[in-house]
Design an enzyme around this catalytic site. Structure first.
Site, short mmCIF file in Angstrom:
data_model
loop_
_atom_site.label_atom_id
_atom_site.label_comp_id
_atom_site.label_asym_id
_atom_site.label_seq_id
_atom_site.Cartn_x
_atom_site.Cartn_y
_atom_site.Cartn_z
N SER A 124 0.83 -1.20 0.00
CA SER A 124 0.00 0.00 0.00
C SER A 124 0.87 1.25 0.00
O SER A 124 1.97 1.25 0.57
CB SER A 124 -0.85 -0.02 1.28
OG SER A 124 -1.41 1.23 1.52
N TYR A 148 -1.62 -1.26 10.77
CA TYR A 148 -1.92 -1.80 9.44
C TYR A 148 -0.74 -1.53 8.50
O TYR A 148 -0.23 -2.45 7.84
CB TYR A 148 -3.21 -1.15 8.89
CG TYR A 148 -3.35 -1.35 7.40
CD1 TYR A 148 -3.60 -2.61 6.87
CD2 TYR A 148 -3.20 -0.27 6.50
CE1 TYR A 148 -3.69 -2.80 5.49
CE2 TYR A 148 -3.30 -0.46 5.13
CZ TYR A 148 -3.54 -1.73 4.63
OH TYR A 148 -3.62 -1.90 3.27
N LYS A 152 2.23 -4.07 6.50
CA LYS A 152 2.61 -4.04 5.08
C LYS A 152 4.13 -3.87 4.93
O LYS A 152 4.78 -4.55 4.14
CB LYS A 152 1.88 -2.91 4.33
CG LYS A 152 0.39 -3.11 4.23
CD LYS A 152 0.03 -4.30 3.34
CE LYS A 152 -1.44 -4.58 3.29
NZ LYS A 152 -1.78 -5.89 2.74
P1 NAD Z 1 -10.96 -6.74 1.23
O1 NAD Z 1 -11.10 -6.74 2.71
O2 NAD Z 1 -12.14 -6.43 0.39
O3 NAD Z 1 -10.37 -8.15 0.74
C1 NAD Z 1 -9.55 -8.95 1.53
C2 NAD Z 1 -10.15 -10.35 1.50
O4 NAD Z 1 -9.33 -11.23 2.28
C3 NAD Z 1 -11.55 -10.41 2.11
O5 NAD Z 1 -12.42 -11.11 1.24
C4 NAD Z 1 -11.37 -11.17 3.43
O6 NAD Z 1 -12.51 -11.93 3.75
C5 NAD Z 1 -10.16 -12.03 3.11
N1 NAD Z 1 -9.32 -12.40 4.26
C6 NAD Z 1 -8.79 -11.60 5.21
N2 NAD Z 1 -8.02 -12.32 6.05
C7 NAD Z 1 -8.07 -13.61 5.61
C8 NAD Z 1 -7.48 -14.82 6.05
N3 NAD Z 1 -6.69 -14.87 7.12
N4 NAD Z 1 -7.76 -15.95 5.36
C9 NAD Z 1 -8.57 -15.93 4.27
N5 NAD Z 1 -9.14 -14.81 3.81
C10 NAD Z 1 -8.89 -13.66 4.48
O7 NAD Z 1 -9.74 -5.76 0.89
P2 NAD Z 1 -9.26 -5.19 -0.52
O8 NAD Z 1 -9.59 -3.74 -0.58
O9 NAD Z 1 -9.69 -6.08 -1.61
O10 NAD Z 1 -7.68 -5.30 -0.30
C11 NAD Z 1 -6.93 -6.41 -0.72
C12 NAD Z 1 -5.51 -6.25 -0.25
O11 NAD Z 1 -5.00 -5.02 -0.76
C13 NAD Z 1 -5.36 -6.18 1.27
O12 NAD Z 1 -4.18 -6.85 1.63
C14 NAD Z 1 -5.24 -4.70 1.54
O13 NAD Z 1 -4.53 -4.43 2.72
C15 NAD Z 1 -4.50 -4.20 0.30
N6 NAD Z 1 -4.73 -2.79 0.01
C16 NAD Z 1 -6.01 -2.31 -0.13
C17 NAD Z 1 -6.22 -0.94 -0.39
C18 NAD Z 1 -7.61 -0.37 -0.51
O14 NAD Z 1 -7.74 0.85 -0.41
N7 NAD Z 1 -8.64 -1.17 -0.76
C19 NAD Z 1 -5.12 -0.08 -0.52
C20 NAD Z 1 -3.83 -0.62 -0.40
C21 NAD Z 1 -3.65 -1.97 -0.14
N1 UFG Z 2 -12.22 11.70 3.55
C1 UFG Z 2 -13.22 12.59 3.93
N2 UFG Z 2 -14.35 12.08 4.48
C2 UFG Z 2 -14.56 10.74 4.65
C3 UFG Z 2 -13.54 9.83 4.26
C4 UFG Z 2 -12.37 10.35 3.72
O1 UFG Z 2 -13.08 13.79 3.78
O2 UFG Z 2 -15.63 10.34 5.17
C5 UFG Z 2 -10.98 12.22 2.91
C6 UFG Z 2 -9.72 11.92 3.69
O3 UFG Z 2 -9.47 12.91 4.67
C7 UFG Z 2 -8.67 11.89 2.56
C8 UFG Z 2 -9.46 11.37 1.36
O4 UFG Z 2 -10.83 11.58 1.67
O5 UFG Z 2 -8.24 13.21 2.27
C9 UFG Z 2 -9.24 9.89 1.11
O6 UFG Z 2 -9.49 9.16 2.30
P1 UFG Z 2 -9.66 7.57 2.30
O7 UFG Z 2 -9.98 7.17 3.70
O8 UFG Z 2 -10.60 7.15 1.23
O9 UFG Z 2 -8.23 7.06 1.85
P2 UFG Z 2 -6.78 7.26 2.52
O10 UFG Z 2 -5.92 7.89 1.47
O11 UFG Z 2 -6.86 7.93 3.81
O12 UFG Z 2 -6.33 5.76 2.80
C10 UFG Z 2 -6.52 4.71 1.87
C11 UFG Z 2 -6.61 3.39 2.63
C12 UFG Z 2 -5.29 3.06 3.26
C13 UFG Z 2 -4.23 3.07 2.20
C14 UFG Z 2 -4.20 4.40 1.49
C15 UFG Z 2 -3.18 4.39 0.38
O13 UFG Z 2 -7.60 3.45 3.64
O14 UFG Z 2 -5.33 1.79 3.81
O15 UFG Z 2 -5.48 4.67 0.94
O16 UFG Z 2 -3.38 3.31 -0.44
F1 UFG Z 2 -3.04 2.86 2.77
#
Ligand code: NAD
Ligand code: UFG
Length: 334
Positions: A124, A148, A152
């Site tokens: 991330s 979190y 990572k």
């Molecule tokens: P998500 O929660 O929708 O998907 C993760 C999936 O993994 C879920 O379906 C959950 O049920 C499953 N899971 C969790 N722990 C498990 C375990 N121990 N065994 C089996 N299944 C398990 O999240 P996402 O948004 O699809 O994110 C996927 C990956 O990308 C994650 O590792 C997350 O940290 C990373 N990531 C997400 C974002 C974002 O903004 N969505 C940003 C950066 C990184």
């Molecule tokens: N924001 C609002 N109101 C809300 C939610 C968010 O104003 O209700 C703003 C935040 O302050 C920020 C922007 O919208 O300026 C984006 O916020 P998000 O929570 O959607 O995303 P972040 O960039 O804070 O974080 C996300 C994931 C993290 C990840 C990061 C980079 O939650 O896990 O993107 O990938 F690490």
């Protein structure tokens, strides 16, 4: 080629399963549904009209992983499974360290045992902490502000150490920026059960009347309109980035890190205005105080992933807003 996908029922995992199947990969998927719904598996099959092997189970269950590797000839792994809520990781750090680290270490051990040494890992942009300058390049210094993010960063270190110890490994560390949007069918997308933490899921709930207004966290940031700027990437583009990454991992060895973003930053107000105009809905909002831990701006330099993976995001902000709204409306009527 057969790819083992952990967390394949999740938001990014489900879209990546669709792209893998569309690109004629066979897939074997595991999920414990801790943050996803069972019907996603059928929806992936409905979209692609293809079948695949699914295991309901936990990646921390090493015996189950061994069974899966015994029953299926796996060529490479994409590891999405993990917990991802920043706030929850602060209140429940052990739960995060346990799930995210133990699952990854078990997985890598079993891969080693079965001589499957090719993996793409979901990292991330959070590992960049508060960057000194923008856009963010992969070699910027790393730091984290919550458990979190620390999981990572720790996993990135484990993967780097693993490659140093054995150069047969082929590892792609993928640092995602902010995925939003949904599959254009409206069948899969992101739909948290609780009050969403992230911007787009929150806007989606306001758009369909489940929440009455959006709180914008601060308008005094050092950005063009004072609200926070992020690099939003369409989840289907992000999923396609995994196809590029897995192609590279399959044909080479090494441990490389790639930003997956668009390189363009949009503010919270840019997103609200785009969502309103593309979907013809009103998103009432209120400006409230800053959210602790937030930074002014964060966007990728996507040059390395373009050069080495041949990856470039193609969808624009309108697509992201349109597909998010289409998904939330469709899931509300089901
Ligand atoms: P998500 O929660 O929708 O998907 C993760 C999936 O993994 C879920 O379906 C959950 O049920 C499953 N899971 C969790 N722990 C498990 C375990 N121990 N065994 C089996 N299944 C398990 O999240 P996402 O948004 O699809 O994110 C996927 C990956 O990308 C994650 O590792 C997350 O940290 C990373 N990531 C997400 C974002 C974002 O903004 N969505 C940003 C950066 C990184
Ligand atoms: N924001 C609002 N109101 C809300 C939610 C968010 O104003 O209700 C703003 C935040 O302050 C920020 C922007 O919208 O300026 C984006 O916020 P998000 O929570 O959607 O995303 P972040 O960039 O804070 O974080 C996300 C994931 C993290 C990840 C990061 C980079 O939650 O896990 O993107 O990938 F690490």
């Amino acid at each position: 080629m057969r790819i083992f996908v952990t967390g394949g029922a999740g938001y990014i995992g489900s879209h990546t399963c669709v792209e893998l199947l569309n690109n004629n990969y066979e897939i074997v998927v595991i999920d414990n549904f801790s943050n996803s719904k069972r019907d996603v598996i059928d929806k992936i099959k409905e979209i692609t009209k293809k079948d695949f092997v699914f295991y309901e189970g936990d990646v921390t269950d090493k015996a189950l992983l061994s069974k899966i590797f015994k029953e299926n000839k796996i060529d490479a792994v994409i590891h999405f499974a993990g917990f991802k809520a920043v706030g929850e990781s602060v209140s429940k750090p052990l739960m995060y360290y346990h799930n995210n680290l133990e699952s990854t270490i078990n997985l890598l051990e079993v891969m080693n045992e079965f001589d499957v040494k090719k993996i793409a890992f979901s990292s991330s942009a959070t590992v960049y902490g508060k960057p000194d300058s923008l856009p963010i390049k992969e070699d910027f210094k790393l730091s984290t502000t919550n458990p979190y993010g620390t999981t990572k960063l720790m996993i990135e270190m484990i993967l780097n150490d693993l490659y140093k110890s054995d150069n047969e490994w082929s590892i792609a560390i993928l640092r995602y920026f902010n995925p939003i949007g949904a599959h254009e069918s409206g069948l899969i997308g992101e739909n948290p059960n609780d009050i969403p933490n992230n911007l787009m899921p929150y806007i989606m709930k306001v758009a369909v009347g489940e929440l009455d207004h959006l709180n914008i966290f601060g308008n005094d940031y050092d950005t063009h309109d004072g609200t926070g700027v992020r690099d939003y990437i369409h989840v289907v583009d992000l999923a396609k980035g995994h196809i590029k990454a897995i192609e590279k991992v399959l044909k080479s060895t090494g441990c490389d890190t790639y930003n997956l973003g668009t390189g363009t930053g949009y503010s919270v107000l840019d997103i609200v205005k785009a969502f309103e105009s593309v979907n013809n809905v009103k998103i009432p909002y209120e400006i409230v105080g800053r959210r602790p831990g937030d930074i002014d701006a964060c966007y990728a330099d996507p040059t390395k992933s373009l050069k080495l993976l041949g990856f470039k995001a193609t969808k624009n902000l309108e697509d992201m807003c349109k597909d998010s709204y289409n998904f939330v409306r469709r899931s509300k009527h089901e």
